[in-house]
Write an enzyme that holds these catalytic residues in place. Structure first.
Site, PDB file in Angstrom:
ATOM      1  N   LYS A 147      63.314  25.635  74.896  1.00 51.29           N
ATOM      2  CA  LYS A 147      62.966  26.640  75.987  1.00 51.29           C
ATOM      3  C   LYS A 147      62.466  26.056  77.190  1.00 51.29           C
ATOM      4  CE  LYS A 147      63.997  29.527  72.727  1.00 51.29           C
ATOM      5  NZ  LYS A 147      63.170  30.176  71.836  1.00 51.29           N
ATOM      6  N   ASP A 192      52.557  29.459  67.738  1.00 49.33           N
ATOM      7  CA  ASP A 192      53.871  29.113  68.056  1.00 49.33           C
ATOM      8  C   ASP A 192      53.970  29.046  69.827  1.00 49.33           C
ATOM      9  OD1 ASP A 192      56.737  29.078  68.968  1.00 49.33           O
ATOM     10  OD2 ASP A 192      57.403  30.538  67.623  1.00 49.33           O
ATOM     11  N   TRP A 234      59.856  36.813  66.750  1.00 48.49           N
ATOM     12  CA  TRP A 234      59.564  35.586  65.991  1.00 48.49           C
ATOM     13  C   TRP A 234      58.296  35.459  65.372  1.00 48.49           C
ATOM     14  CZ3 TRP A 234      63.637  33.170  66.127  1.00 48.49           C
ATOM     15  CH2 TRP A 234      64.415  33.134  67.173  1.00 48.49           C
TER      16      TRP A 234
HETATM   17  C1  LIG Z   1      63.330  30.627  70.414  1.00 51.02           C
HETATM   18  C2  LIG Z   1      61.913  30.811  69.634  1.00 51.02           C
HETATM   19  C3  LIG Z   1      62.102  30.243  68.099  1.00 51.02           C
HETATM   20  C4  LIG Z   1      63.098  29.843  67.356  1.00 51.02           C
HETATM   21  O1  LIG Z   1      63.409  28.702  67.580  1.00 51.02           O
HETATM   22  P1  LIG Z   1      64.493  27.842  66.713  1.00 51.02           P
HETATM   23  O2  LIG Z   1      64.485  26.245  67.603  1.00 51.02           O
HETATM   24  O3  LIG Z   1      65.860  28.594  67.198  1.00 51.02           O
HETATM   25  O4  LIG Z   1      64.231  27.883  65.459  1.00 51.02           O
HETATM   26  C5  LIG Z   1      60.815  30.474  67.627  1.00 51.02           C
HETATM   27  N1  LIG Z   1      59.645  31.110  68.305  1.00 51.02           N
HETATM   28  C6  LIG Z   1      59.852  31.086  69.476  1.00 51.02           C
HETATM   29  C7  LIG Z   1      58.684  31.853  70.420  1.00 51.02           C
HETATM   30  C8  LIG Z   1      60.994  31.342  70.281  1.00 51.02           C
HETATM   31  O5  LIG Z   1      60.928  31.577  71.562  1.00 51.02           O
END
Ligand SMILES: *Cc1c(COP(=O)(O)O)cnc(C)c1O
Length: 360
Positions: A195, A171, A101
């Site tokens: 998540k 993030d 990511w």
């Molecule tokens: C799942 C995830 C993403 C992507 O998320 P989307 O909502 O599908 O764009 C980005 N960063 C992390 C750390 C993730 O676990």
């Protein structure tokens, strides 16, 4: 009705009390005679839902007044572009690449300016967090970027990097609300909600007010400008209204169980049960450097692909689902987010013990 223990990395398990409330309110939300899904996002009822959600999140995370909370669409991935488009004034940013990511965010930023990879753990399949105490931070960097919890590889920054005064952007998709955080250490802290918080289709962005300006990269679409959403209270266009409502319920659930300190304690307890077993098992092994282990995503393997496959299959039959690891790591991964009860982890470990006995 029979519920499984769902170890999915996302979309993922939600708290059962929340799911039950959603079911109860499906046909008639609070005397409106309709579901929140059917409700105008301009109605006073919905305004209260979004206001309460924001306030509860502010209470949970202790978000200072000079930070805005935005409920946006496009998932976490859209932020990979939105961040550079809005923040790259000097067109320079430093990225710490600790997984897929972070790498995607780094690659996306290259479209808009000079993105520097100032540290990486790719040399060892992202199984650790690099030392970030004295990195070559660029003199003119607009920000330093991290992915705080690496969903796929199961590592977590236990200490934030020394950004040498530069803005930190993080993030936190897979560790959102898993423990208390000091929001003031960040310029932007954001995460996709599917998540650890709610259903898929939304990202929450917590952004320091002074970073919300008209001074964005030329050609930045209206919808990708933080100012657009900040000025309209996340109601510039139709938001993901049902998702905001579900997230609001989860915030209330978190408050009811004692907030983020209590949640962190439970998460530490749950993760310890699984890691302790992995550390003592002769068959299963964790794949991450112990000091960098995530409380949320726990990848593990046996020494054989056949045994891994057999385990995933038998676990599924026994009601432990979505344990297959990410294709780039192989093996297994148990995501044990906030809503995974301790009993789920205890039961999984019992199942693993039994499997180990039967297969060695
Ligand atoms: C799942 C995830 C993403 C992507 O998320 P989307 O909502 O599908 O764009 C980005 N960063 C992390 C750390 C993730 O676990």
């Amino acid at each position: 009705m029979s519920r499984v223990y769902n170890f999915s990395a996302g979309p993922a398990v939600l708290p059962e009390p929340v799911l039950k409330e959603l079911a109860d309110e499906m046909m008639d939300y609070n005397g409106t005679g309709m579901s929140v899904m059917e409700m105008s996002h301009r109605s006073p009822e919905f305004q209260k839902i979004i206001d309460d959600a924001e306030q509860d999140l502010r209470d949970l995370m202790n978000i200072p007044d000079n930070y805005k909370v935005l409920f946006l669409q496009g998932g976490a991935s859209q932020q990979f572009a939105m961040i550079p488009m809005n923040l790259m004034k000097n067109k320079v940013a430093d990225y710490i690449v600790t997984g897929q990511w972070a790498k995607k965010a780094y690659q996306e930023a290259q479209k808009y300016g000079k993105a520097n990879k100032i540290a990486s753990s790719e040399d060892k399949t992202f199984s650790y967090i690099p030392d970030c105490s004295d990195l070559p931070i660029s003199e003119d960097a607009d920000y330093v970027y991290i992915c705080e919890n690496n969903t796929i590889y199961g590592t977590k920054f236990k200490e934030l990097p020394n950004t040498k005064g530069k803005l930190l952007v993080s993030d936190v998709s897979s560790c959102f609300l898993s423990e208390p955080v000091d929001v003031t250490k960040y310029g932007i802290i954001y995460g996709g909600v599917q998540k650890n918080i709610g259903p898929a289709g939304m990202v929450i962005v917590i952004i320091r007010e002074d970073l919300i300006t008209d001074d964005v990269l030329e050609g930045t679409p209206t919808m990708l400008t933080y100012k657009t959403h900040s000025e309209s209270g996340s109601l510039y266009n139709t938001p993901n209204s049902y998702c905001i409502y579900v997230c609001g319920k989860v915030f209330k659930w978190l408050k009811s169980i004692g907030g983020l300190e209590a949640m962190q304690k439970m998460n530490e307890e749950k993760a310890k049960i699984l890691y302790d077993y992995l550390d003592n098992s002769k068959m299963f092994h964790g794949t991450v450097v112990p000091k960098d282990r995530s409380l949320m995503n726990v990848p593990f393997v046996t020494d054989s692909d056949e045994l891994n496959a057999k385990f995933v299959k038998e676990a599924k039959a026994a009601g432990f689902v979505n344990l297959k690891g990410h294709r780039t790591v192989g093996g297994m991964r148990a995501s044990i987010y906030n809503a995974m009860p301790k009993e789920g982890v205890v039961a999984l470990v019992e199942f693993m013990k039994k499997f180990e006995e039967e297969n060695s």
